[in-house]
Design a protein around this motif. Structure first.
Motif, short mmCIF file in Angstrom:
data_model
loop_
_atom_site.label_atom_id
_atom_site.label_comp_id
_atom_site.label_asym_id
_atom_site.label_seq_id
_atom_site.Cartn_x
_atom_site.Cartn_y
_atom_site.Cartn_z
N GLY A 184 0.77 -1.24 0.01
CA GLY A 184 -0.08 0.02 0.13
C GLY A 184 0.82 1.25 0.10
O GLY A 184 0.19 2.44 0.38
N GLY A 185 2.13 1.16 -0.59
CA GLY A 185 2.77 2.67 -0.51
C GLY A 185 3.10 2.99 0.85
O GLY A 185 3.04 2.46 1.92
N GLN A 186 3.25 4.30 0.68
CA GLN A 186 3.73 5.14 2.07
C GLN A 186 2.67 4.88 3.33
O GLN A 186 2.67 4.86 4.40
N ASP A 187 1.22 5.12 2.90
CA ASP A 187 0.13 4.87 3.68
C ASP A 187 0.04 3.49 4.06
O ASP A 187 -0.05 3.38 5.60
N GLY A 188 0.50 2.51 3.41
CA GLY A 188 0.48 1.33 4.03
C GLY A 188 1.51 0.94 4.99
O GLY A 188 1.41 0.23 5.92
N MET A 189 2.45 1.61 4.80
CA MET A 189 3.76 1.45 5.50
C MET A 189 3.53 2.09 6.93
O MET A 189 4.00 1.55 7.99
#
Length: 254
Positions: free
Chosen positions: A185-190
Motif C-alpha cells: 500500500g505504499g507510504q500509507d500502507g507502511m
C-alpha cells in the motif's frame, strides 16, 4: 493459473460472507505475553520475495513462514516470476517454514469443501516432492476468504488458519481465522504497518505480517526492498520475538 489479479466478492454480499466466517466455527485464543511476538510471512510466493525477503531475514537471524500455492511454481503472474521447486527446498533447508495456501490459490468462500480439500491434498503432494517428509502445519486462506464450512473442515488438519483482516492477535481472537497485516500500500500502507507494530509493543500480542512481491515497482499487494527493510527495523526496535507461525503457535500454547 492466471496472471490476472482475482477480485473476491465485494459489496454487501461480500461483507456478509466475511462476517459469517468470522463469527462461526471459532477456536478462541487464550494467552498472555510480556512482550510481542511477530511472524513475518510470505503469500503465494513470488521469486522477488525469495530474493529480498530471505536475505533480509537472514541478516537478522530470523526465519519466516512461506504460504506456498504450488500451482504457481515456475510460472509468471501479475507479481512477476514465481517460486521454483529449488526455492522451496532451499527455504526449508535454511530453517524457514513452508505452509499451505492451496494449490490453485482458490477462494475458499466460493469453493465446495470437497474440492478445497482435494486442492490442498494436491498442494501437499507437490510441496512434499520439493521437501520430502515435510508436513504443512499452518494454512492461509487465499484472499483471506473463508467460510464456516471451510473452517470446520480445516481446523483439525492445521494448527492455525490465517486470514487478512488487520490487527494484533490477542486473547479471544480466532486460531481458525488469525488476523494479519499486509506489508503493502505504499507510504500509507507502511504507516499502518508501523502503527500495528507500535500497538503490539504497547499491548503485547501476536502480530502476523504478510507480503507478496518485494521489488522496486511492486504491485498493490507488495512493497519495495527499502519498505521491507523499514518494517523489519521497526520490528527489531519493538523488542519482539520473531518466530515462524509454527513456532509462535507452539509458544502461545505453552
Amino acid at each position: 493459473m492466471t496472471n490476472q489479479a482475482y477480485i473476491p466478492s465485494g459489496g454487501l454480499a461480500g461483507k456478509l460472507v466475511r462476517l459469517n466466517a468470522r463469527l462461526r466455527i471459532r477456536r478462541p485464543l487464550t494467552f498472555a505475553l510480556d512482550h510481542p511476538i511477530v511472524s513475518i510471512t510470505f503469500d503465494d510466493f513470488p521469486r522477488s520475495a525469495v530474493t529480498y525477503g530471505r536475505a533480509a531475514l537472514g541478516r537478522r537471524g530470523w526465519h519466516g513462514t512461506w504460504y506456498a500455492a504450488a500451482g504457481f511454481i515456475g510460472t509468471d503472474t501479475h507479481h512477476g516470476a514465481m517460486m521454483t521447486h529449488v526455492d522451496v527446498g532451499a527455504l526449508a533447508d535454511a530453517g524457514h517454514e513452508i505452509a499451505c495456501h492451496t494449490h490453485s490459490h482458490t477462494d475458499a468462500a466460493r469453493t465446495p469443501v470437497d474440492t478445497l480439500l482435494a486442492d490442498i491434498d494436491r498442494n501437499a503432494d507437490v510441496l512434499n516432492a520439493a521437501v520430502p517428509g515435510s508436513t504443512l502445519e499452518n494454512f492461509a486462506f487465499p484472499y483471506g476468504e473463508s467460510s464456516p464450512a471451510a473452517k470446520s473442515a480445516l481446523q483439525s488438519r492445521f494448527e492455525t488458519l490465517r486470514g487478512v483482516r488487520p490487527g494484533v492477535n490477542r486473547t479471544g481472537d480466532d486460531l481458525n481465522l488469525l488476523k494479519a497485516v499486509g506489508i503493502d500500500g505504499g507510504q500509507d500502507g507502511m504507516d499502518r504497518v508501523l502503527d500495528w507494530i507500535a500497538d503490539a509493543r504497547k499491548k503485547p500480542g501476536w502480530l502476523i505480517l504478510y507480503v507478496h512481491d518485494i521489488q522496486d515497482q511492486p504491485t498493490d499487494w507488495g512493497c519495495t526492498p527499502r519498505e521491507f527493510e523499514m518494517v523489519l527495523e521497526a520490528v527489531s526496535r519493538s523488542g519482539a520475538d520473531v518466530m515462524t507461525v509454527r513456532d509462535a503457535a507452539k509458544a502461545i500454547r505453552a
